[in-house]
Enzyme design. Structure first.
Site, PDB file in Angstrom:
ATOM      1  N   ASP A 178      -3.211   5.920  -2.052  1.00 12.18           N
ATOM      2  CA  ASP A 178      -3.899   5.043  -1.103  1.00 12.18           C
ATOM      3  C   ASP A 178      -2.996   5.044   0.138  1.00 12.18           C
ATOM      4  O   ASP A 178      -2.130   4.194   0.293  1.00 12.18           O
ATOM      5  CB  ASP A 178      -4.041   3.648  -1.713  1.00 12.18           C
ATOM      6  N   CYS A 231      -7.918   3.562   4.721  1.00  9.24           N
ATOM      7  CA  CYS A 231      -8.851   2.579   5.294  1.00  9.24           C
ATOM      8  C   CYS A 231      -9.021   2.906   6.784  1.00  9.24           C
ATOM      9  O   CYS A 231      -8.838   2.062   7.647  1.00  9.24           O
ATOM     10  CB  CYS A 231      -8.395   1.152   5.042  1.00  9.24           C
TER      11      CYS A 231
HETATM   12  N1  SAM Z   1      -2.699   0.494  -2.482  1.00 13.62           N
HETATM   13  C1  SAM Z   1      -2.372  -0.768  -1.863  1.00 13.62           C
HETATM   14  C2  SAM Z   1      -3.349  -1.818  -2.316  1.00 13.62           C
HETATM   15  O1  SAM Z   1      -4.455  -1.488  -2.745  1.00 13.62           O
HETATM   16  O2  SAM Z   1      -2.995  -3.008  -2.302  1.00 13.62           O
HETATM   17  C3  SAM Z   1      -2.337  -0.664  -0.360  1.00 13.62           C
HETATM   18  C4  SAM Z   1      -1.440   0.441   0.117  1.00 13.62           C
HETATM   19  S1  SAM Z   1      -1.240   0.573   1.842  1.00 13.62           S
HETATM   20  C5  SAM Z   1      -2.742   1.211   2.352  1.00 13.62           C
HETATM   21  C6  SAM Z   1      -0.157   1.927   1.978  1.00 13.62           C
HETATM   22  C7  SAM Z   1       1.234   1.707   1.418  1.00 13.62           C
HETATM   23  O3  SAM Z   1       1.991   2.896   1.615  1.00 13.62           O
HETATM   24  C8  SAM Z   1       2.011   0.574   2.069  1.00 13.62           C
HETATM   25  O4  SAM Z   1       2.431  -0.351   1.116  1.00 13.62           O
HETATM   26  C9  SAM Z   1       3.205   1.279   2.707  1.00 13.62           C
HETATM   27  O5  SAM Z   1       4.395   0.527   2.652  1.00 13.62           O
HETATM   28  C10 SAM Z   1       3.330   2.544   1.905  1.00 13.62           C
HETATM   29  N2  SAM Z   1       3.998   3.649   2.640  1.00 13.62           N
HETATM   30  C11 SAM Z   1       4.391   3.676   3.935  1.00 13.62           C
HETATM   31  N3  SAM Z   1       4.996   4.837   4.221  1.00 13.62           N
HETATM   32  C12 SAM Z   1       4.978   5.565   3.102  1.00 13.62           C
HETATM   33  C13 SAM Z   1       5.487   6.844   2.757  1.00 13.62           C
HETATM   34  N4  SAM Z   1       6.088   7.622   3.654  1.00 13.62           N
HETATM   35  N5  SAM Z   1       5.329   7.268   1.489  1.00 13.62           N
HETATM   36  C14 SAM Z   1       4.707   6.507   0.580  1.00 13.62           C
HETATM   37  N6  SAM Z   1       4.218   5.281   0.849  1.00 13.62           N
HETATM   38  C15 SAM Z   1       4.356   4.818   2.081  1.00 13.62           C
END
Ligand code: SAM
Length: 448
Positions: A178, A231
């Protein structure tokens, strides 16, 4: 006042959608609010429940936006506020189930704050092992809290870079990415996402998503399923990235039948299709989801578990079917792991220094067993293991703020406190004093 949308965003939407005017005016409308109920803690949620979300069981739109903080059942993990479009993951999982083993090993790679993880936990209902990972440390703590409150015995929370999973070798039957994205789908709800949007930032997100995918790809077994979501409406982050996957890896994109009357849009690309949720069509916020199977790839033997974890015992029958759990000492906490999954869960916990593994039951401080705040929140908790004090809503909120003074007589020693049949945490009566064991970091800060 209308939203200050970036002109490059407006221009792109006008090129992307024939009915761009309808799309753009829908972004100005009131957002939808929705929750997913925790079936393991079924209760009257005390929410302004509206109609069900058609693509996910136990999920409802709300007639108005409630203040979740002031609902003790939110803190009990009785429901999770989740955006309705995101819940389409349930329908995608049902549609790809033939490609998954009965007890799948699942990685939710970008998991905080935990919406998709709690959905995955409910969907698989204790089958397999669920690893919820979040790379940003302070967000991983929030994820841990939400997973603990949801109460899943077979889940772990980790805080690792995607590349760590790729480097460990093929292990996961299902990978959910996600991805962090430009957040266009949240414009209706979130003015910060509107203010931060630039074409450069959207392009940076698309590149970062490709890096994440490349870094984690080797962690998926051959034949395993990958579900990618964002999203945003940005084709670069959605269908173009799916095309990029096709150019880099041996994959088969999976077609998911659209739920009738959902108004979800099929987003075709050369080798398959994704599914788009648009504000003028769907009752939910903007979202994109696509499922694929990894057909072949590099296979690395998973690393051997080097660390020895010691077995432990708990001095109380605190779980239903306690004999089907193994107890271990991890970082001085006694954790219960479902026996069938315990070896694998321990291996993952050791490799990734997990922040949560299974059910944290408690710890010994000198000779005293101090039960963990997570124990009564677990779906596996044996309700008769400690006396329970049922609180009123007002008392429950004061307990959650750490300022409750008991008005009813409590049993001496440990008591579980609850509200509306759901457990919140522990309090300990010592003589006339009652000590509040609700964790300080979970306490409500808001004035009530
Ligand atoms: N899946 C979660 C939910 O349904 O509640 C929402 C996830 S949000 C869209 C994306 C997430 O990816 C965030 O928590 C963010 O901190 C994390 N993120 C940011 N940079 C990233 C990276 N380089 N690799 C992996 N995750 C990362």
């Amino acid at each position: 006042m209308s939203k200050q949308l970036h002109e490059a965003f407006i221009g792109r939407i006008q090129g992307q959608f024939a009915d761009a005017d309808k799309f753009l005016s829908a972004i100005e409308q009131t957002p939808y609010y929705s929750v997913r109920q925790n079936v393991a803690k079924r209760t009257d949620m005390g929410l302004p429940i509206g109609k069900p979300v058609p693509w996910c069981p136990d999920a409802y739109y709300l007639c108005e936006r409630p203040n979740y903080t002031l609902n003790p059942l939110f803190h009990a993990g009785a429901f999770y506020p989740q955006e309705a479009s995101s819940m389409y993951l349930w329908h995608v999982l049902s549609s790809v189930s033939e490609h998954l083993p009965q007890d799948p090993i699942v990685l939710d790679l970008c998991a905080a704050p935990g919406g998709k993880t709690t959905l995955l936990a409910s969907y698989f209902g204790g089958r397999g092992v669920l690893v919820a990972n979040e790379v940003v440390r302070n967000r991983a703590w929030i994820l841990r809290e939400n997973i603990a409150k949801w109460g899943c015995p077979n889940a772990l929370v980790t805080n690792a870079e995607p590349a760590r999973f790729g480097a460990e070798g093929a292990m996961f039957d299902l990978l959910v990415i996600d991805a962090p994205c430009s957040g266009e789908g949240m414009f209706r709800k979130d003015d910060v996402a509107v203010a931060e949007w630039t074409p450069e930032n959207a392009a940076m997100c698309a590149a970062r998503q490709r890096t994440i995918i490349a870094d984690v790809w080797d962690a998926v077994v051959e034949g395993g399923v990958v579900i990618y979501s964002t999203c945003t409406f940005n084709p670069e982050e959605n269908e173009r990235n799916m095309q990029w996957i096709d150019s880099e890896y041996d994959v088969e994109f999976l077609r998911i039948p659209v739920v009738p009357q959902s108004c979800v849009t099929v987003v075709p690309f050369a080798q398959g299709e994704g599914y788009g949720f648009y504000p003028h069509k769907v009752e939910g916020e903007g979202f994109f989801i696509c499922a694929m199977r990894k057909l072949s790839g590099r296979y690395r033997k998973p690393a051997k578990d080097k660390q020895k974890t010691t077995k432990a015992t708990v001095p109380i029958n605190c779980l239903k079917e306690q004999s089907s759990y193994d107890f271990y000492n991890i970082e001085n906490k006694i954790v219960a792991l479902p026996r069938q999954q315990s070896a694998l869960m321990l291996r993952i916990a050791n490799s990734y220094k997990s922040m949560l593994c299974g059910i944290e039951t408690g710890e010994f401080i000198r000779k005293d067993f101090i039960p963990s705040a997570m124990l009564p929140l677990s779906a596996a908790f044996a309700a008769d293991s400690y006396p329970t004090a049922e609180l009123t809503a007002d008392e429950a909120l004061h307990y959650l703020r750490g300022e409750w003074t008991a008005t009813q007589p409590l049993a001496q020693g440990w008591n579980v406190v609850g509200f509306n049949g759901c457990r919140l945490g522990f309090a300990k009566a010592v003589g006339n004093r009652v000590n509040n064991y609700y964790p300080k970091e979970w306490r409500i800060k808001m004035k009530i």
